[in-house]
Design a protein around this motif. Structure first.
Motif, PDB file in Angstrom:
ATOM      1  N   ALA A  57     -14.447  34.813  41.162  1.00 16.89           N
ATOM      2  CA  ALA A  57     -13.371  34.937  40.414  1.00 16.89           C
ATOM      3  C   ALA A  57     -12.306  33.759  41.340  1.00 16.89           C
ATOM      4  N   SER A  58     -11.447  33.062  40.175  1.00 20.47           N
ATOM      5  CA  SER A  58     -10.366  32.003  40.332  1.00 20.47           C
ATOM      6  C   SER A  58     -11.046  31.101  40.991  1.00 20.47           C
ATOM      7  N   ASN A  59      -9.375  30.803  42.744  1.00 17.79           N
ATOM      8  CA  ASN A  59     -10.283  29.211  43.318  1.00 17.79           C
ATOM      9  C   ASN A  59     -11.576  30.349  43.998  1.00 17.79           C
ATOM     10  N   ASP A  60     -12.403  31.369  44.292  1.00 17.52           N
ATOM     11  CA  ASP A  60     -13.105  31.428  45.331  1.00 17.52           C
ATOM     12  C   ASP A  60     -14.036  31.023  44.077  1.00 17.52           C
ATOM     13  N   PHE A  61     -14.478  31.180  42.509  1.00 20.30           N
ATOM     14  CA  PHE A  61     -15.653  31.479  42.432  1.00 20.30           C
ATOM     15  C   PHE A  61     -15.888  29.314  42.392  1.00 20.30           C
ATOM     16  N   ASN A  62     -14.548  28.797  42.474  1.00 20.91           N
ATOM     17  CA  ASN A  62     -15.164  27.556  42.629  1.00 20.91           C
ATOM     18  C   ASN A  62     -15.340  27.163  43.710  1.00 20.91           C
ATOM     19  N   PHE A  63     -14.920  27.455  44.573  1.00 22.06           N
ATOM     20  CA  PHE A  63     -15.368  27.775  46.098  1.00 22.06           C
ATOM     21  C   PHE A  63     -16.863  27.682  46.129  1.00 22.06           C
ATOM     22  N   ILE A  64     -17.015  28.520  45.466  1.00 22.00           N
ATOM     23  CA  ILE A  64     -18.886  28.703  45.658  1.00 22.00           C
ATOM     24  C   ILE A  64     -19.356  27.965  44.895  1.00 22.00           C
ATOM     25  N   LEU A  65     -19.095  27.689  43.803  1.00 21.58           N
ATOM     26  CA  LEU A  65     -20.380  26.225  43.078  1.00 21.58           C
ATOM     27  C   LEU A  65     -19.912  25.068  43.789  1.00 21.58           C
ATOM     28  N   HIS A  66     -19.294  24.452  44.563  1.00 33.42           N
ATOM     29  CA  HIS A  66     -18.965  24.135  45.774  1.00 33.42           C
ATOM     30  C   HIS A  66     -20.153  23.454  46.729  1.00 33.42           C
ATOM     31  N   LEU A  67     -20.024  25.097  47.138  1.00 34.99           N
ATOM     32  CA  LEU A  67     -21.572  25.127  47.838  1.00 34.99           C
ATOM     33  C   LEU A  67     -22.395  24.469  48.028  1.00 34.99           C
ATOM     34  N   ALA A  68     -22.984  24.394  46.333  1.00 30.03           N
ATOM     35  CA  ALA A  68     -24.318  23.995  46.067  1.00 30.03           C
ATOM     36  C   ALA A  68     -24.365  22.797  46.367  1.00 30.03           C
ATOM     37  N   ASP A 106     -34.068  24.137  46.623  1.00 26.89           N
ATOM     38  CA  ASP A 106     -33.703  25.251  45.577  1.00 26.89           C
ATOM     39  C   ASP A 106     -32.346  25.994  45.493  1.00 26.89           C
ATOM     40  N   LYS A 107     -31.332  26.217  44.326  1.00 21.41           N
ATOM     41  CA  LYS A 107     -30.192  26.247  44.728  1.00 21.41           C
ATOM     42  C   LYS A 107     -30.186  27.541  43.089  1.00 21.41           C
ATOM     43  N   LYS A 108     -30.421  28.696  43.378  1.00 23.82           N
ATOM     44  CA  LYS A 108     -30.670  29.291  42.498  1.00 23.82           C
ATOM     45  C   LYS A 108     -29.184  30.495  42.092  1.00 23.82           C
TER      46      LYS A 108
END
Length: 348
Positions: free
Chosen positions: A146-157, A2-4
């Motif tokens: 935010a910014s690149n950090d938000f992109n990063f945490i989405l990649h962690l999914a 699960d990713k939530k």
């Protein structure tokens, strides 16, 4: 696995949601943005187990991305010397050049560590490393990424372990970093923000933590009506909301150290028990709160137009109001300042 992402309201138990998921067997990684919330989480873990178990790893975001994600794969090759938190990188360096990610002192720009990992395709190595060492990953204060950090945490999914993001969209008062126009309008619309998670096949939950345990029905109803932020209360008791104009009452509240005074900014200019609106986020130990309204907010307050404050100001006001467990007082900062001047003059 699960990713939530669970979107909470203030005082609804988002920290409890994380703490209740921990045990002494599974390897759990907890990542949060602010130092104050890191301490709060650590205190709660110790309160549950009596100590900090070795299988529970607790990081601030930049400690995590630098020590766990960047150093094992890049440090010996790139030879950097820490992180530059203060300088914004130039927009003119191409990403192939060192100056795009690293300053003249060989320090990584904090706003581009995530971008470095993504641009040079190190993110898959990070995911594999997490799969190896973690059973659960929790990321708190998700609204401030935010910014690149938000992109990063989405990649962690991409990980093959349980992943839970937790936050309150309306408590977005700080950004982990900014980088030009990257994700510039990320927080402009709540529904569009949710869709960014859905695009990454992350389940969006807006109902589990909709009711506050901290705030009374009186406070929640006020927020829903005047700030137009949906929040309900698990409590049935009521509290007092009062705007103070009487000099004696103002002085009593001002001098009462059991009542925190929360200012829009520069609380240190006043000799009282105080903090700024945004700086009290995550704190949960105030019985009564006095919110001091700066001139712009006070005018909106009188006009019944608080919901039309600038988003960042409204979010900070929401944070301030939702710190109270019982009673809430409002004071105009202009009136408070005048009252203090009169009080000081009388004492001379």
């Amino acid at each position: 696995m699960d990713k939530k992402v669970v979107f909470a309201v203030a005082g609804s138990g988002k920290t409890k949601l994380i703490i209740d998921s921990l045990d002494t067997v599974k390897n759990s990684y907890i990542i949060t943005y602010t130092v104050s919330n890191h301490k709060n989480l650590q205190d709660r873990v110790v309160r549950k187990f009596g100590y900090l178990p070795e299988n529970i790893k607790l990081y601030t975001y930049f400690a995590f991305i630098y020590s766990f994600c960047y150093k094992p794969f890049c440090h010996d090759i790139v030879n950097t010397k820490g992180i530059n938190y203060t300088t914004q990188p130039s927009q003119f360096f191409k990403k192939e050049t060192r100056g795009h990610y690293i300053d003249k002192g060989d320090r990584l720009f904090s706003s581009r560590i995530a971008k470095y990992l993504i641009d040079f395709e190190i993110i898959d190595d990070v995911v594999e490393r997490l799969n190896k060492y973690a059973d659960n990953i929790f990321i708190d204060e998700i609204q401030d990424f935010a910014s690149n950090d938000f992109n990063f945490i989405l990649h962690l999914a991409k990980v093959d372990v349980q992943l839970l993001y937790v936050g309150d969209f309306h408590q977005h008062t700080f950004d982990t970093s900014r980088d030009g126009s990257t994700r510039k309008n990320l927080h402009a619309d709540y529904r569009l923000y949710q869709k960014e998670f859905e695009k990454g096949s992350i389940i969006v939950d807006t109902s589990t933590l909709l009711k506050s345990w901290r705030c009374s029905k009186t406070i929640c109803d006020y927020i829903s009506k005047h700030l137009k932020i949906d929040i309900e209360s698990n409590r049935t008791d009521t509290g007092i909301i009062k705007y103070l104009t009487d000099p004696a009452e103002i002085q009593d509240v001002f001098k009462d150290n059991s009542i925190i005074k929360l200012f829009f900014k520069m609380h240190y200019n006043y000799e009282c028990y105080s903090k700024n609106w945004g700086d009290c986020k995550g704190e949960d130990h105030y019985s009564d709160v006095c919110v001091v309204l700066n001139d712009t907010t006070f005018k909106k307050y009188l006009a019944g137009d608080l919901h039309n404050l600038a988003p960042s100001t409204k979010n900070k006001l929401y944070v301030a109001i939702t710190r109270t467990k019982n009673n809430l007082y409002f004071i105009s900062e202009k009136l408070l300042k005048k009252n203090e001047e009169v009080s000081h003059a009388a004492s001379r």
